[in-house]
Design a protein around this motif. Structure first.
Motif, PDB file in Angstrom:
ATOM      1  N   ILE A 107     -23.227   8.015  53.912  1.00 30.01           N
ATOM      2  CA  ILE A 107     -22.417   8.987  53.264  1.00 30.01           C
ATOM      3  C   ILE A 107     -23.516   9.803  52.287  1.00 30.01           C
ATOM      4  O   ILE A 107     -23.398  10.852  51.960  1.00 30.01           O
ATOM      5  N   SER A 110     -25.038  12.231  54.847  1.00 38.50           N
ATOM      6  CA  SER A 110     -23.874  12.855  55.348  1.00 38.50           C
ATOM      7  C   SER A 110     -24.336  12.766  56.827  1.00 38.50           C
ATOM      8  O   SER A 110     -23.490  13.306  57.786  1.00 38.50           O
ATOM      9  N   LEU A 190     -19.465  16.395  49.915  1.00 39.50           N
ATOM     10  CA  LEU A 190     -19.851  16.667  51.203  1.00 39.50           C
ATOM     11  C   LEU A 190     -18.788  17.497  52.038  1.00 39.50           C
ATOM     12  O   LEU A 190     -19.289  18.507  52.532  1.00 39.50           O
ATOM     13  N   ALA A 194     -19.909  21.724  53.072  1.00 38.16           N
ATOM     14  CA  ALA A 194     -19.947  21.207  54.731  1.00 38.16           C
ATOM     15  C   ALA A 194     -20.366  22.718  55.250  1.00 38.16           C
ATOM     16  O   ALA A 194     -21.275  22.955  56.216  1.00 38.16           O
TER      17      ALA A 194
END
Length: 210
Positions: A107, A110, A190, A194
């Motif tokens: 995480i 990503s 995230l 994105a």
């Protein structure tokens, strides 16, 4: 088992209950998982470098990881995580000789990594022969040498500024934090970034309370 001799179990937390029925359907596709969890469920190993989820935590983490990385819902079964909060999962879409292979969800960067190993191969081969790639061992040693402490079962040593937002991969950018909070906040960041192109200047980013 090579895993036990290389990553001895830490004194805390104590073993948690692991009903074997929990893995009845998955056992043929992940040989050894039932026996592995029977004596190790919820355990911490190698001074906190790797931990297993408790059986009762697995559905929750399947949802948390799938929420952060859409498209993996109903495809994964999370079972463990390392000191950085990176989650290991069985991947129902990839098999070798009838055995599920492994995904590693990072995480903080990503990224998602495909590990060409089944459940037991991960623990008895990948963690031992490729400890830096699989568990970030050298980075963990650097963190401990700098005065950092091993995470508790519910913690990870996460990036204060995620790598996907330009953070540096060094111990100065690390901090102990609650595992679920780290994933929730990083997951929100995230999802909000994105579709942004690399180099985009960020404006206001809101963190929602669930």
């Amino acid at each position: 088992m090579l895993f036990d001799s290389t990553f001895p179990r830490d004194p805390l937390p104590p073993p948690s209950t692991c009903p074997t029925a929990a893995f009845e359907k998955i056992e043929p596709l992940a040989h050894g998982i039932t026996e592995f969890f029977a004596s190790r469920s919820g355990g911490s190993f190698g001074k906190g470098i790797y931990r297993l989820f408790k059986v009762t935590e697995i559905p929750t983490w399947n949802n948390i990881v799938s929420h952060a990385f859409p498209g993996y819902q109903k495809r994964i079964m999370c079972f463990g995580f390392d000191w950085q909060g990176r989650v290991f999962a069985l991947d129902a879409s990839r098999k070798t000789e009838g055995q599920y292979e492994i995904l590693l969800f990072e995480i903080g960067s990503s990224e998602i990594f495909q590990i060409p190993a089944n459940f037991l191969e991960l623990h008895n081969r990948e963690f031992i022969e490729f400890a830096d790639d699989a568990l970030g061992k050298s980075f963990y040693d650097e963190w401990l040498a700098s005065g950092g402490e091993a995470p508790t079962h519910d913690e990870c040593i996460g990036f204060e500024v995620p790598l996907f937002l330009g953070g540096e991969q060094d111990v100065e950018n690390l901090s102990p934090t609650s595992m679920d909070v780290y994933w929730e906040i990083s997951g929100q960041l995230l999802r909000q970034t994105a579709d942004m192109e690399e180099g985009t200047v960020l404006g206001n980013i809101e963190i929602e309370d669930d």
